[in-house]
Scaffold this active site. Structure first.
Site, short mmCIF file in Angstrom:
data_model
loop_
_atom_site.label_atom_id
_atom_site.label_comp_id
_atom_site.label_asym_id
_atom_site.label_seq_id
_atom_site.Cartn_x
_atom_site.Cartn_y
_atom_site.Cartn_z
N ASN A 7 0.87 -1.18 0.00
CA ASN A 7 0.00 0.00 0.00
C ASN A 7 0.90 1.23 0.00
OD1 ASN A 7 -1.76 2.06 0.56
ND2 ASN A 7 -2.69 1.10 2.35
N ARG A 91 -2.66 -2.02 -3.35
CA ARG A 91 -3.84 -1.20 -3.12
C ARG A 91 -3.76 -0.01 -4.07
NH1 ARG A 91 -4.83 3.51 0.96
NH2 ARG A 91 -7.00 3.87 0.44
N HIS A 180 -12.97 3.25 0.09
CA HIS A 180 -13.04 2.21 1.14
C HIS A 180 -13.69 0.94 0.61
CE1 HIS A 180 -13.05 5.31 4.68
NE2 HIS A 180 -11.84 4.84 4.49
N ARG A 241 -11.27 15.92 7.29
CA ARG A 241 -12.04 16.31 6.09
C ARG A 241 -13.42 16.84 6.49
NH1 ARG A 241 -10.83 10.79 3.82
NH2 ARG A 241 -8.79 10.94 2.83
N GLU A 384 -8.56 -5.07 5.26
CA GLU A 384 -8.40 -4.74 3.83
C GLU A 384 -7.22 -5.50 3.21
OE1 GLU A 384 -9.37 -0.21 3.33
OE2 GLU A 384 -8.84 -0.59 5.40
#
Ligand code: ADP
Length: 396
Positions: A7, A91, A180, A241, A384
């Site tokens: 990743n 990823r 996601h 965010r 994940e």
């Protein structure tokens, strides 16, 4: 079979090596400050001391070469030779409309990743750099890309279009993509196993609440709606965010604070959310502590967060109609007992009830609703990396 999962961020790289027979992580590691002074690799193997390499790593190729050195290190590594790695799962962030599932990487895939760099200017190039380093250093091993956006490609038009002139969708592919996806897909698969219901019949709302947060409405095992949008900025109020805004806020800031597009983007992505509101932290543990001490802004930030989740959760339940489960995952979803309680307050009127003792858990896989709750509420730890490793194994 051994699968390496990578990743890549713009200056960091996380990795895990999986033994797929046991579905176990053999080793995990992190490279920080790639291309910046002070680069270092930290590798962890259960039962061993941390292994650290502090050397100059001017680019991702150099970083990946040190990952391979660490994996095969005589004392601290877990494999004797790189030929033991059967495949690499990467990823990837944005595959746009071109990619709807995990894929073996070829030129077409790379082209799509480059095309959608326009919507993920930091992530897609970093993902490509990690891939190119592996292609160079492990030329005989297949690389698979697992995209954050792919799971949401099943969304119907009415849920992915924005309410703007259709020509902008046609011209620029401006639409909701969602992120996601790997986590929401893992949750869907795991819940179908836990409920012993075929995946194509499972209906749920997956609440991935972490630094970045998103909800996903899953109907018949497929994503039909999600809170993040063209980029991960839309939807819930997050760590840093803003989530949903009246777009006029953007033009107002540009006009009144003389901000450029980059500056507004930076403000809304990095300095907003619960951090911006509270002025305390983006970390929910700090916020909960400040709230307990009577900090009103921290209290407001946490309430904004739970109210935004409630709003989408109720809407998504109506969209999927027969909901089997509401599932909490991600750092906050798995660990914050009080946040789960706050979110589920107000759903009692619909017969959805949390069992306070059962809710007193962190991580793992648990049903936290009462026996008579009209919908099951669950905590399921996401994974994940395992999802990426499994997709890679299946494809190669
Ligand atoms: P990322 O999106 O970076 O993967 P995570 O899913 O790891 O992030 O979530 C990080 C968030 O989880 C942080 O805001 C952190 O405060 C929160 N978190 C972790 N443990 C707890 C806890 N025990 N109580 C409340 N929040 C927690």
């Amino acid at each position: 079979m051994k699968i390496l999962v990578i990743n890549c961020g713009s200056s960091s790289l996380k990795y895990q090596l999986f033994d797929m027979e046991k579905e176990e992580v053999m080793v995990k590691g992190l490279v920080e400050r790639i291309g910046i002074e002070g680069s270092r690799l930290i590798q962890e193997v259960e039962g061993k001391d941390k292994f650290i390499i502090e050397k100059e790593m001017k680019d991702h190729t150099k970083a990946v070469s040190y990952v391979f050195e660490a994996l095969t290190d005589k004392e601290n590594g877990v494999i004797n030779d790189l030929s033991e790695i059967d495949g690499v799962g990467h990823r990837f962030v944005h595959g746009g409309e071109k990619i709807a599932k995990s894929v073996i990487i070829d030129d077409e895939v790379k082209k799509a990743v480059k095309e959608y760099t326009k919507f993920a200017p930091l992530h897609n190039p970093a993902n490509l750099m990690g891939l190119e380093a592996c292609e160079k250093l492990l030329p005989n091993v297949k690389n698979v890309a697992v995209f954050d956006t792919a799971f949401h490609q099943t969304m119907p038009q009415e849920n992915y279009l924005y309410g703007i002139d259709y020509k902008f969708y046609e011209k620029y592919s401006l639409r909701k993509y969602g992120f996601h996806g790997t986590s929401h897909k893992y949750i869907t698969k795991r819940v179908s196993e836990l409920l012993e219901k075929p995946q194509e019949k499972v209906n749920l709302v997956s609440c991935h609440l972490g630094n970045g947060s998103s909800l996903c409405a899953v109907k018949n095992g497929e994503s039909i709606d999600t809170t993040m949008g063209l980029t991960p900025l839309e939807g819930l109020v997050m760590g840093t965010r803003s989530g949903d805004l009246d777009p006029t806020v953007v033009t107002f800031l540009m006009d009144n604070e003389n901000m450029t597009t980059d500056e507004v983007n930076n403000e809304l992505n990095k300095h907003s959310g619960v951090l911006g509101i509270s002025g305390v932290s983006s970390d929910f543990r700090d916020l909960e502590e400040a709230q307990e001490k009577g900090n009103e802004k921290a209290d407001a930030a946490l309430k904004m967060f739970s109210n935004r989740v409630k709003k989408y959760l109720a809407g998504y339940m109506a969209e999927i109609e027969n909901c089997d489960a509401i599932v909490f995952t991600g750092g906050i979803g798995e660990n914050s007992i009080t946040m789960r309680e706050d979110i589920m307050k107000g759903f009692e009127q619909f017969g959805i009830k949390i069992d306070h003792d059962k809710n007193n858990v962190r991580g793992g896989e648990h049903v936290i609703s009462t026996e008579d709750s009209s919908v099951k509420v669950m905590v399921v730890a996401t994974n994940e990396e395992l999802m990426i490793a499994k997709d890679t194994q299946n494809l190669i």
